[in-house]
Design a protein around this motif. Structure first.
Motif, PDB file in Angstrom:
ATOM      1  N   GLY A  78       0.819  -1.203   0.000  1.00 39.64           N
ATOM      2  CA  GLY A  78       0.000   0.000   0.000  1.00 39.64           C
ATOM      3  C   GLY A  78       0.853   1.253   0.000  1.00 39.64           C
ATOM      4  N   ASP A  79       0.565   2.162   0.940  1.00 40.38           N
ATOM      5  CA  ASP A  79       1.298   3.422   1.022  1.00 40.38           C
ATOM      6  C   ASP A  79       2.561   3.320   1.868  1.00 40.38           C
ATOM      7  OD1 ASP A  79      -0.240   5.009  -0.647  1.00 40.38           O
ATOM      8  OD2 ASP A  79      -1.660   5.546   0.925  1.00 40.38           O
ATOM      9  N   ASN A  80       2.941   2.118   2.265  1.00 39.86           N
ATOM     10  CA  ASN A  80       4.182   1.886   3.003  1.00 39.86           C
ATOM     11  C   ASN A  80       5.090   0.976   2.180  1.00 39.86           C
ATOM     12  OD1 ASN A  80       3.392   3.308   5.432  1.00 39.86           O
ATOM     13  ND2 ASN A  80       1.983   1.609   5.800  1.00 39.86           N
ATOM     14  N   THR A  81       6.298   1.447   1.910  1.00 39.91           N
ATOM     15  CA  THR A  81       7.253   0.658   1.132  1.00 39.91           C
ATOM     16  C   THR A  81       8.628   0.728   1.788  1.00 39.91           C
ATOM     17  OG1 THR A  81       7.871   2.523  -0.319  1.00 39.91           O
ATOM     18  CG2 THR A  81       6.007   1.153  -1.014  1.00 39.91           C
ATOM     19  N   ALA A  82       9.510  -0.148   1.343  1.00 39.15           N
ATOM     20  CA  ALA A  82      10.886  -0.149   1.849  1.00 39.15           C
ATOM     21  C   ALA A  82      11.775  -0.840   0.835  1.00 39.15           C
ATOM     22  CB  ALA A  82      10.966  -0.860   3.195  1.00 39.15           C
ATOM     23  N   TYR A  83      13.051  -0.469   0.842  1.00 40.63           N
ATOM     24  CA  TYR A  83      14.012  -1.213   0.041  1.00 40.63           C
ATOM     25  C   TYR A  83      15.354  -1.263   0.767  1.00 40.63           C
ATOM     26  CZ  TYR A  83      15.850   3.323  -1.692  1.00 40.63           C
ATOM     27  OH  TYR A  83      16.382   4.585  -1.803  1.00 40.63           O
ATOM     28  N   GLU A  84      16.078  -2.337   0.488  1.00 44.16           N
ATOM     29  CA  GLU A  84      17.427  -2.527   1.018  1.00 44.16           C
ATOM     30  C   GLU A  84      18.395  -2.386  -0.149  1.00 44.16           C
ATOM     31  OE1 GLU A  84      20.028  -5.915   3.488  1.00 44.16           O
ATOM     32  OE2 GLU A  84      18.086  -6.421   2.607  1.00 44.16           O
ATOM     33  N   MET A  85      19.439  -1.574   0.021  1.00 46.25           N
ATOM     34  CA  MET A  85      20.367  -1.304  -1.077  1.00 46.25           C
ATOM     35  C   MET A  85      21.808  -1.304  -0.584  1.00 46.25           C
ATOM     36  SD  MET A  85      20.440   2.000  -3.668  1.00 46.25           S
ATOM     37  CE  MET A  85      19.113   1.416  -4.731  1.00 46.25           C
ATOM     38  N   TYR A  86      22.666  -1.898  -1.400  1.00 43.87           N
ATOM     39  CA  TYR A  86      24.116  -1.816  -1.174  1.00 43.87           C
ATOM     40  C   TYR A  86      24.651  -0.651  -1.981  1.00 43.87           C
ATOM     41  CZ  TYR A  86      29.091  -2.685  -1.730  1.00 43.87           C
ATOM     42  OH  TYR A  86      30.462  -2.535  -1.768  1.00 43.87           O
ATOM     43  N   MET A  87      25.376   0.266  -1.309  1.00 44.96           N
ATOM     44  CA  MET A  87      25.911   1.457  -1.955  1.00 44.96           C
ATOM     45  C   MET A  87      27.441   1.454  -1.884  1.00 44.96           C
ATOM     46  SD  MET A  87      23.334   3.514  -2.944  1.00 44.96           S
ATOM     47  CE  MET A  87      24.032   5.173  -2.981  1.00 44.96           C
ATOM     48  N   ASP A  88      28.057   1.736  -3.016  1.00 42.35           N
ATOM     49  CA  ASP A  88      29.509   1.914  -3.095  1.00 42.35           C
ATOM     50  C   ASP A  88      29.730   3.245  -3.799  1.00 42.35           C
ATOM     51  OD1 ASP A  88      32.227   1.886  -3.529  1.00 42.35           O
ATOM     52  OD2 ASP A  88      32.226   0.124  -4.845  1.00 42.35           O
ATOM     53  N   PHE A  89      30.234   4.247  -3.056  1.00 41.38           N
ATOM     54  CA  PHE A  89      30.406   5.569  -3.642  1.00 41.38           C
ATOM     55  C   PHE A  89      31.575   6.298  -2.986  1.00 41.38           C
ATOM     56  CE2 PHE A  89      27.473   5.917  -0.107  1.00 41.38           C
ATOM     57  CZ  PHE A  89      27.818   7.084   0.548  1.00 41.38           C
ATOM     58  N   THR A  90      32.073   7.276  -3.711  1.00 45.24           N
ATOM     59  CA  THR A  90      33.115   8.163  -3.176  1.00 45.24           C
ATOM     60  C   THR A  90      32.459   9.486  -2.832  1.00 45.24           C
ATOM     61  OG1 THR A  90      34.831   7.116  -4.520  1.00 45.24           O
ATOM     62  CG2 THR A  90      35.304   9.301  -3.638  1.00 45.24           C
ATOM     63  N   TYR A  91      32.655   9.940  -1.604  1.00 43.87           N
ATOM     64  CA  TYR A  91      32.111  11.232  -1.168  1.00 43.87           C
ATOM     65  C   TYR A  91      33.284  12.098  -0.734  1.00 43.87           C
ATOM     66  CZ  TYR A  91      28.931  14.677   0.816  1.00 43.87           C
ATOM     67  OH  TYR A  91      28.241  15.829   1.079  1.00 43.87           O
ATOM     68  N   GLY A  92      33.524  13.169  -1.492  1.00 46.93           N
ATOM     69  CA  GLY A  92      34.734  13.937  -1.262  1.00 46.93           C
ATOM     70  C   GLY A  92      35.927  13.062  -1.610  1.00 46.93           C
ATOM     71  N   GLU A  93      36.767  12.786  -0.643  1.00 48.80           N
ATOM     72  CA  GLU A  93      37.933  11.917  -0.862  1.00 48.80           C
ATOM     73  C   GLU A  93      37.762  10.552  -0.198  1.00 48.80           C
ATOM     74  OE1 GLU A  93      41.298  14.046   0.543  1.00 48.80           O
ATOM     75  OE2 GLU A  93      41.155  15.647  -0.952  1.00 48.80           O
ATOM     76  N   HIS A  94      36.567  10.265   0.282  1.00 47.91           N
ATOM     77  CA  HIS A  94      36.350   9.033   1.053  1.00 47.91           C
ATOM     78  C   HIS A  94      35.532   8.022   0.256  1.00 47.91           C
ATOM     79  CE1 HIS A  94      37.961  11.091   4.588  1.00 47.91           C
ATOM     80  NE2 HIS A  94      37.174  12.104   4.293  1.00 47.91           N
ATOM     81  N   ARG A  95      36.034   6.804   0.155  1.00 43.96           N
ATOM     82  CA  ARG A  95      35.315   5.702  -0.480  1.00 43.96           C
ATOM     83  C   ARG A  95      34.437   5.048   0.593  1.00 43.96           C
ATOM     84  NH1 ARG A  95      36.514   2.841  -5.406  1.00 43.96           N
ATOM     85  NH2 ARG A  95      34.786   1.376  -5.758  1.00 43.96           N
ATOM     86  N   ILE A  96      33.148   4.966   0.339  1.00 46.26           N
ATOM     87  CA  ILE A  96      32.193   4.440   1.312  1.00 46.26           C
ATOM     88  C   ILE A  96      31.447   3.270   0.702  1.00 46.26           C
ATOM     89  CG2 ILE A  96      30.141   4.980   2.695  1.00 46.26           C
ATOM     90  CD1 ILE A  96      31.084   7.937   2.608  1.00 46.26           C
ATOM     91  N   LYS A  97      31.414   2.176   1.418  1.00 39.30           N
ATOM     92  CA  LYS A  97      30.650   0.995   1.016  1.00 39.30           C
ATOM     93  C   LYS A  97      29.742   0.607   2.174  1.00 39.30           C
ATOM     94  CE  LYS A  97      34.388  -0.782  -1.930  1.00 39.30           C
ATOM     95  NZ  LYS A  97      35.235  -1.949  -2.279  1.00 39.30           N
ATOM     96  N   LYS A  98      28.440   0.589   1.929  1.00 37.64           N
ATOM     97  CA  LYS A  98      27.508   0.279   3.005  1.00 37.64           C
ATOM     98  C   LYS A  98      26.184  -0.225   2.439  1.00 37.64           C
ATOM     99  CE  LYS A  98      25.370   4.883   3.449  1.00 37.64           C
ATOM    100  NZ  LYS A  98      25.046   5.980   4.382  1.00 37.64           N
ATOM    101  N   SER A  99      25.451  -0.927   3.281  1.00 31.86           N
ATOM    102  CA  SER A  99      24.077  -1.294   2.960  1.00 31.86           C
ATOM    103  C   SER A  99      23.156  -0.474   3.848  1.00 31.86           C
ATOM    104  CB  SER A  99      23.836  -2.786   3.195  1.00 31.86           C
ATOM    105  OG  SER A  99      24.549  -3.571   2.265  1.00 31.86           O
ATOM    106  N   GLN A 100      21.976  -0.153   3.334  1.00 31.41           N
ATOM    107  CA  GLN A 100      21.021   0.594   4.144  1.00 31.41           C
ATOM    108  C   GLN A 100      19.590   0.228   3.762  1.00 31.41           C
ATOM    109  OE1 GLN A 100      21.570   4.821   3.509  1.00 31.41           O
ATOM    110  NE2 GLN A 100      20.529   4.815   1.549  1.00 31.41           N
ATOM    111  N   TRP A 101      18.711   0.362   4.745  1.00 32.07           N
ATOM    112  CA  TRP A 101      17.280   0.275   4.509  1.00 32.07           C
ATOM    113  C   TRP A 101      16.745   1.687   4.299  1.00 32.07           C
ATOM    114  CZ3 TRP A 101      13.903  -3.416   3.382  1.00 32.07           C
ATOM    115  CH2 TRP A 101      14.211  -4.739   3.706  1.00 32.07           C
ATOM    116  N   ALA A 102      15.798   1.834   3.395  1.00 28.80           N
ATOM    117  CA  ALA A 102      15.061   3.080   3.226  1.00 28.80           C
ATOM    118  C   ALA A 102      13.570   2.742   3.330  1.00 28.80           C
ATOM    119  CB  ALA A 102      15.359   3.711   1.872  1.00 28.80           C
ATOM    120  N   PHE A 103      12.882   3.409   4.261  1.00 27.81           N
ATOM    121  CA  PHE A 103      11.453   3.191   4.493  1.00 27.81           C
ATOM    122  C   PHE A 103      10.688   4.421   4.015  1.00 27.81           C
ATOM    123  CE2 PHE A 103      13.773   0.870   7.757  1.00 27.81           C
ATOM    124  CZ  PHE A 103      13.190  -0.396   7.712  1.00 27.81           C
TER     125      PHE A 103
END
Length: 243
Positions: A78-103
Motif C-alpha cells: 500500500g502506502d508503506n514501502t521499503a528497500y534494502e540497497m548496497y551502496m559503493d560511492f566516493t564522497y569527497g575523498e572518502h570511499r564508502i561501502k555500506k548497505s542501508q534500509w530506506a522506508f
C-alpha cells in the motif's frame, strides 16, 4: 494487487533506477512531496520540506560519485514501502561501502516521509516464495507482544536457525536456543505498558513493522519507536533486525 500498490511500486522502481543511473535530482523532483520529511538514522535536522531536502540532495550529487547501487530487497504494501540497497560511492575523498534500509510513506503517489537506516548486518538473500500466510503469522507475533505472550509466539513462529540483530549486533543471538534465553531475560525483567503498532509491511517472505514501545526494564522506564525487519523461511522468522 491494488492500483495504489501498483503505482507506488512503479514509482519506487523509478526512484531506485534514478539512483542507479545518477538521476537523483530528477526523480527527487518528480516523486517527492512538498512536505517531505527525511530521517538519517533517526535525525531529521535540516531535512524538513522539499526545499531543504533538495539542498541536501544537491550537496550529495555535487560531492559524490556512485560506483554501484545494488538493490537487494523491496517490500511494497500500500502506502508503506521499503528497500534494502548496497551502496559503493566516493564522497569527497572518502570511499564508502555500506548497505542501508530506506522506508517510505506515500501520499497521493508521492513520498511524504522517508527514513534511512544504515545496516551493519550481512546483506539478505532472496528467499523462496511460500504459500504460508506470512501476514497472519506476523500479526500473531505482534499480538503476542501486545498481550505479553512473547515466549509463546517466539516458540511458535521462529526458525531453529534464527539470527537476530540489535542495531547490527548479533552477539549471543544466533540460533533459537540462544535467542530464547534473550527473550526469557526480557520477559523476566520487563513490564510492557504499551506496544502500539504504527506500520506493517508484508511483501512475500519479506516483512517489517514499526512499533511504539513503552516499557519498564529493571528500574528504567523506556519509551521508543523501533523498526523490526523479518526474513521468513517456510512460515518461520529466520532473520530479524531491530533498529
Amino acid at each position: 494487487m491494488s492500483s495504489n500498490n501498483n503505482n507506488n511500486k512503479s514509482n519506487l522502481e523509478s526512484i531506485i533506477k534514478g539512483i542507479q543511473d545518477n538521476r537523483i535530482l530528477e526523480v527527487f523532483d518528480k516523486f517527492y512531496h512538498d512536505e517531505i520529511v527525511m530521517y538519517e538514522n533517526g535525525d531529521s535536522t535540516n531535512r524538513v520540506g522539499k526545499v531543504a531536502n533538495r539542498k541536501a540532495e544537491e550537496s550529495f550529487v555535487k560531492n559524490a560519485t556512485i560506483h554501484e547501487a545494488k538493490l537487494l530487497k523491496t517490500i511494497i504494501d500500500g502506502d508503506n514501502t521499503a528497500y534494502e540497497m548496497y551502496m559503493d560511492f566516493t564522497y569527497g575523498e572518502h570511499r564508502i561501502k555500506k548497505s542501508q534500509w530506506a522506508f517510505q510513506q506515500w501520499s497521493n503517489g508521492l513520498i511524504i516521509k522517508e527514513e534511512f537506516v544504515e545496516i551493519k548486518t550481512p546483506p539478505t538473500s532472496q528467499p523462496t516464495p511460500s504459500i504460508i500466510n506470512i501476514k497472519s503469522n506476523l500479526e500473531s507475533i505482534i499480538k503476542g507482544i501486545q498481550n505479553n505472550k512473547i515466549l509463546e509466539v517466539f516458540d511458535k513462529f521462529y526458525h531453529e536457525d534464527v539470527i537476530m540483530y540489535e542495531k547490527g549486533d548479533s552477539t549471543n543471538r544466533v540460533g533459537k536456543a540462544a535467542n530464547r534465553k534473550a527473550e526469557e531475560s526480557f520477559v523476566k525483567n520487563a513490564t510492557i505498558h504499551e506496544a502500539k503498532l504504527l506500520k506493517l509491511l508484508v511483501d512475500g517472505e519479506n516483512t517489517a513493522y514499526q512499533m511504539y514501545m513503552d516499557f519498564t526494564y529493571g528500574e528504567h522506564r523506556i519509551k521508543k519507536d523501533q523498526w523490526a525487519v523479518q526474513q521468513w523461511s517456510n512460515g518461520l522468522v529466520i532473520k530479524e533486525e531491530f533498529y
